[in-house]
Design a protein around this motif. Structure first.
Motif, mmCIF file in Angstrom:
data_model
loop_
_atom_site.group_PDB
_atom_site.id
_atom_site.type_symbol
_atom_site.label_atom_id
_atom_site.label_comp_id
_atom_site.label_asym_id
_atom_site.label_seq_id
_atom_site.Cartn_x
_atom_site.Cartn_y
_atom_site.Cartn_z
ATOM 1 N N VAL A 33 3.971 6.292 11.458
ATOM 2 C CA VAL A 33 4.083 6.683 10.052
ATOM 3 C C VAL A 33 4.488 8.152 10.007
ATOM 4 C CG1 VAL A 33 2.920 6.868 7.821
ATOM 5 C CG2 VAL A 33 2.222 5.071 9.438
ATOM 6 N N LEU A 34 5.588 8.443 9.331
ATOM 7 C CA LEU A 34 6.075 9.812 9.175
ATOM 8 C C LEU A 34 6.069 10.177 7.700
ATOM 9 C CD1 LEU A 34 9.226 9.624 11.518
ATOM 10 C CD2 LEU A 34 6.839 10.094 12.143
ATOM 11 N N THR A 35 5.580 11.359 7.351
ATOM 12 C CA THR A 35 5.572 11.797 5.962
ATOM 13 C C THR A 35 6.117 13.222 5.855
ATOM 14 O OG1 THR A 35 3.428 12.937 5.744
ATOM 15 C CG2 THR A 35 3.387 10.525 5.765
ATOM 16 N N ASN A 36 6.584 13.563 4.662
ATOM 17 C CA ASN A 36 7.106 14.919 4.422
ATOM 18 C C ASN A 36 6.198 15.697 3.480
ATOM 19 O OD1 ASN A 36 7.675 13.464 2.113
ATOM 20 N ND2 ASN A 36 9.768 14.238 1.862
ATOM 21 N N LEU B 61 0.828 -1.203 0.000
ATOM 22 C CA LEU B 61 0.000 0.000 0.000
ATOM 23 C C LEU B 61 0.865 1.256 0.000
ATOM 24 C CD1 LEU B 61 -3.010 0.712 0.050
ATOM 25 C CD2 LEU B 61 -2.895 0.740 2.547
ATOM 26 N N ALA B 62 1.934 1.247 0.793
ATOM 27 C CA ALA B 62 2.837 2.399 0.846
ATOM 28 C C ALA B 62 3.532 2.611 -0.496
ATOM 29 C CB ALA B 62 3.868 2.202 1.949
ATOM 30 N N ALA C 242 -0.932 9.565 6.566
ATOM 31 C CA ALA C 242 -0.298 8.941 7.732
ATOM 32 C C ALA C 242 -1.336 8.194 8.563
ATOM 33 C CB ALA C 242 0.409 10.005 8.567
ATOM 34 N N GLU C 243 -2.467 8.845 8.820
ATOM 35 C CA GLU C 243 -3.534 8.212 9.595
ATOM 36 C C GLU C 243 -4.119 7.008 8.860
ATOM 37 O OE1 GLU C 243 -3.004 12.349 10.882
ATOM 38 O OE2 GLU C 243 -3.318 11.431 8.923
ATOM 39 N N ALA C 244 -4.297 7.141 7.552
ATOM 40 C CA ALA C 244 -4.901 6.063 6.775
ATOM 41 C C ALA C 244 -4.037 4.810 6.790
ATOM 42 C CB ALA C 244 -5.134 6.527 5.336
ATOM 43 N N LEU C 245 -2.727 4.978 6.614
ATOM 44 C CA LEU C 245 -1.829 3.820 6.609
ATOM 45 C C LEU C 245 -1.778 3.169 7.989
ATOM 46 C CD1 LEU C 245 1.092 5.233 4.433
ATOM 47 C CD2 LEU C 245 -0.559 3.478 3.767
ATOM 48 N N GLY C 246 -1.704 3.987 9.045
ATOM 49 C CA GLY C 246 -1.664 3.426 10.396
ATOM 50 C C GLY C 246 -2.934 2.686 10.762
ATOM 51 N N THR C 247 -4.072 3.253 10.434
ATOM 52 C CA THR C 247 -5.351 2.640 10.769
ATOM 53 C C THR C 247 -5.588 1.379 9.946
ATOM 54 O OG1 THR C 247 -6.201 4.861 11.240
ATOM 55 C CG2 THR C 247 -7.819 3.097 11.048
ATOM 56 N N THR C 248 -5.218 1.409 8.670
ATOM 57 C CA THR C 248 -5.360 0.227 7.814
ATOM 58 C C THR C 248 -4.520 -0.928 8.345
ATOM 59 O OG1 THR C 248 -5.777 1.593 5.854
ATOM 60 C CG2 THR C 248 -5.043 -0.669 5.478
ATOM 61 N N PHE C 249 -3.290 -0.625 8.735
ATOM 62 C CA PHE C 249 -2.416 -1.680 9.260
ATOM 63 C C PHE C 249 -3.022 -2.344 10.493
ATOM 64 C CE2 PHE C 249 0.627 -2.794 12.578
ATOM 65 C CZ PHE C 249 1.262 -3.873 11.965
ATOM 66 N N LEU C 250 -3.503 -1.537 11.441
ATOM 67 C CA LEU C 250 -4.046 -2.129 12.663
ATOM 68 C C LEU C 250 -5.294 -2.954 12.388
ATOM 69 C CD1 LEU C 250 -3.536 0.613 15.386
ATOM 70 C CD2 LEU C 250 -2.277 -1.513 15.057
ATOM 71 N N ASP C 251 -6.128 -2.486 11.476
ATOM 72 C CA ASP C 251 -7.290 -3.302 11.083
ATOM 73 C C ASP C 251 -6.834 -4.666 10.557
ATOM 74 O OD1 ASP C 251 -9.385 -1.703 11.796
ATOM 75 O OD2 ASP C 251 -10.039 -1.234 9.760
ATOM 76 N N MET C 252 -5.838 -4.665 9.690
ATOM 77 C CA MET C 252 -5.369 -5.924 9.087
ATOM 78 C C MET C 252 -4.724 -6.824 10.127
ATOM 79 S SD MET C 252 -4.018 -4.904 5.256
ATOM 80 C CE MET C 252 -2.794 -3.701 5.814
ATOM 81 N N ILE D 27 -7.991 5.032 3.217
ATOM 82 C CA ILE D 27 -7.329 6.062 2.407
ATOM 83 C C ILE D 27 -8.365 6.981 1.768
ATOM 84 C CG2 ILE D 27 -5.965 6.454 0.309
ATOM 85 C CD1 ILE D 27 -4.257 4.079 1.077
ATOM 86 N N ALA D 28 -9.401 6.386 1.193
ATOM 87 C CA ALA D 28 -10.451 7.198 0.571
ATOM 88 C C ALA D 28 -11.176 8.049 1.608
ATOM 89 C CB ALA D 28 -11.443 6.290 -0.155
ATOM 90 N N LEU D 29 -11.439 7.464 2.775
ATOM 91 C CA LEU D 29 -12.181 8.181 3.800
ATOM 92 C C LEU D 29 -11.373 9.353 4.362
ATOM 93 C CD1 LEU D 29 -14.711 8.444 5.473
ATOM 94 C CD2 LEU D 29 -13.780 6.751 7.069
ATOM 95 N N PHE D 30 -10.102 9.101 4.703
ATOM 96 C CA PHE D 30 -9.273 10.180 5.224
ATOM 97 C C PHE D 30 -9.047 11.267 4.170
ATOM 98 C CE2 PHE D 30 -8.074 7.292 8.689
ATOM 99 C CZ PHE D 30 -8.049 8.181 9.754
ATOM 100 N N LYS D 31 -8.848 10.852 2.952
ATOM 101 C CA LYS D 31 -8.645 11.827 1.870
ATOM 102 C C LYS D 31 -9.855 12.746 1.745
ATOM 103 C CE LYS D 31 -7.479 12.175 -3.038
ATOM 104 N NZ LYS D 31 -7.182 11.410 -4.285
ATOM 105 N N LYS D 32 -11.032 12.177 1.850
ATOM 106 C CA LYS D 32 -12.257 12.975 1.755
ATOM 107 C C LYS D 32 -12.355 13.957 2.919
ATOM 108 C CE LYS D 32 -17.306 12.550 1.584
ATOM 109 N NZ LYS D 32 -18.454 11.595 1.608
ATOM 110 N N VAL D 33 -12.084 13.480 4.122
ATOM 111 C CA VAL D 33 -12.188 14.337 5.301
ATOM 112 C C VAL D 33 -11.176 15.477 5.237
ATOM 113 C CG1 VAL D 33 -11.821 14.422 7.786
ATOM 114 C CG2 VAL D 33 -13.179 12.577 6.791
#
Length: 519
Positions: free
Chosen positions: A361-364, A46-47, A371-381, A392-398
């Motif tokens: 997750v750190l981003t520039n 995903l990353a 960052a939130e989407a990747l962290g939350t997706t990982f924990l769900d999995m 990713i779609a949900l955070f992007k929309k918000v």
């Protein structure tokens, strides 16, 4: 559109998204190494996909499980100009993720015994005052670290943009009218927490930056971590901040957060942060040695004040001491925090102590929710074998919705006034105007027009006429909102008696009155 940093208070993210959304409670089982391995493999795909699609310039991710670092890797580039690659040792600015690290530092100081979480600031730092004298006497470190001081959200942030020093900003908080009664409501404040951290360190004769270094970074061997901006600048392997300009990532701004170092000034790598996460998940121990007192650290993980209720689960979300605190439907404690600079950083940490599992997750890139989407997706999995939804779609929309993220846009001055009236002569507007909270501004002549001087460094911005006694100027800094208004009230003598600076008037405190002539 520039995004206001208020999105990275615990407000929107903890309330709407980051607080855990989980599967059926009957599906609970402890996480296995196989589940974590599978989740890491999917996370890596995903990353890589986000980098290949240019969703952001670069990022780094690390995962800890059962006191081991099971994953640490960088993706993309540190800087779109140099194209130097990100690795697990690349240093990023952490922004508000610094709050969780800072509360760990204070927990260590509490454990040493000279202070408690309930030590009063009036004793530790008698120079600090709140608007209400009673609150000044009673407010404690705990109140500042729980965002329950009564200060309005982000009090002091605009003073930082005006380039006041840390000491000046903290002094001027005494003029900040409260937004709620003491200890009654949650309101995210960088400089309230900054005062709490500074006061705690003072009890030991230390400045904040030295306390963080001596009490946390050195004991954990976090050799790439610092609470000083100068140290970040000096790193060779560092990720620079990026913003989107016409659809392209551009390295445009520098962000010096030293004034709010306890709340937003840490820089670190994911390799360093794995040591800190291991300490958090091991109740203050690292490699078998107790670095931070277990009881003092545990206090940071306890709910201190209600933020709201997760609309997906209807479960409450809280703020602890430097952490967003919640519980999933299976009763597991969840700890998380995000950080961001609108000038080019977005970070996220998420821990599940019962499972001894955590991700950072750190981003520039400026905040887009990745960052939130990747962290939350990982924990769900890892916890359930699959994502509960497309994060990713949900955070992007918000993050793209100004109403949802709290961006203050103000009046749209890009549209000309319908029937603009001419301005008075420049001389009608010239002069010095004063405000207890924001200090002085001056209206001066520049290149035949008018300009506004703001802050102790007299930052000067050209003004453009809009309509009669209203002008505009282009704001800058972390909380910039584009073009904003400057409106004068003309007195009986034909000269401006006061002026309202719109972007400083968010809470009705942007009125400056003409100063008496100095002799």
């Amino acid at each position: 559109m520039r995004i206001n940093r208020s999105i990275f208070s615990a407000q929107t993210l903890a309330l709407i998204l980051v607080a855990p959304f989980c599967m059926n409670a009957q599906e609970k089982s402890h996480v296995t190494s196989e589940q974590v391995t599978h989740a890491v493999q999917e996370l890596e795909k995903l990353a890589e996909k986000q980098i290949n699609e240019n969703a952001l310039p670069g990022l780094a991710i690390a995962v800890v499980f059962q006191d081991n670092v099971v994953y640490a890797k960088g993706f993309g580039v540190r800087d779109v100009n140099s194209k130097a690659p990100v690795d697990a040792d690349t240093v990023f600015q952490l922004a508000s993720l610094s709050k969780s690290i800072g509360s760990t530092v204070v927990a260590e100081l509490v454990g040493e015994g000279k202070i408690t979480w309930d030590s009063k600031l009036s004793v530790l730092d008698p120079t600090f005052e709140m608007f209400d004298p009673w609150v000044t006497r009673e407010i404690a470190i705990r109140d500042m670290y729980a965002h329950r001081s009564g200060l309005p959200a982000h009090a002091g942030d605009l003073l930082e943009d005006l380039e006041f020093t840390r000491a000046e900003i903290l002094y001027r908080l005494r003029y900040q009218h409260p937004d709620s009664s003491f200890r009654s409501h949650y309101a995210y404040t960088n400089f309230g927490m900054t005062e709490g951290g500074i006061a705690a360190a003072k009890a030991y004769g230390l400045d904040w930056e030295t306390a963080a270094e001596q009490k946390l970074y050195k004991p954990l061997g976090m050799t790439s971590s610092s609470s000083r901006y100068a140290d970040f600048v000096a790193r060779r392997n560092k990720a620079l901040g990026h913003v989107l300009v016409d659809g392209k990532w551009v390295q445009k701004f520098k962000r010096d957060p030293d004034t709010e170092s306890p709340a937003g000034g840490v820089s670190s790598s994911v390799n360093d942060l794995t040591k800190w996460m291991r300490l958090q998940l091991a109740n203050g121990k690292f490699d078998g040695k107790q670095i931070v007192d277990e009881k003092a650290l545990a206090e940071t993980h306890h709910p201190q004040i209600l933020i709201g209720f997760n609309p997906a689960t209807r479960l409450p979300s809280f703020y602890g001491l430097g952490w967003n605190v919640s519980y999933d439907q299976e009763g597991r404690l969840r700890l998380n925090h995000s950080g961001a600079f609108a000038l080019g950083a977005a970070t996220h940490v998420n821990l599940v102590p019962d499972e001894q599992l955590g991700i950072v997750v750190l981003t520039n890139a400026y905040p887009i929710g990745m960052a939130e989407a990747l962290g939350t997706t990982f924990l769900d999995m890892a916890l359930y074998g699959k994502p509960s939804q497309d994060w990713i779609a949900l955070f992007k929309k918000v993050f793209s919705d100004p109403a949802a993220i709290g961006t203050i846009l103000g009046f749209d001055y890009s549209k000309p006034a319908a029937s603009p009236a001419p301005a008075l002569k420049n001389s009608a507007y010239l002069g010095r105007f004063t405000n207890d909270y924001f200090g002085d501004i001056s209206i001066v002549e520049k290149a035949g027009g008018l300009a506004i001087e703001q802050g102790p460094m007299k930052m000067t911005f050209a003004m453009q006429h809009y309509d009669r006694d209203t002008f505009t100027y282009e704001t800058q800094g972390e909380n910039a909102v584009g073009r904003s208004g400057i409106t004068f009230t003309i007195g009986p003598d034909g000269k401006a008696m006061q002026v309202v600076v719109e972007n400083l008037n968010v809470r009705g405190e942007g009125t400056f009155k003409r100063a008496a002539n100095r002799k």
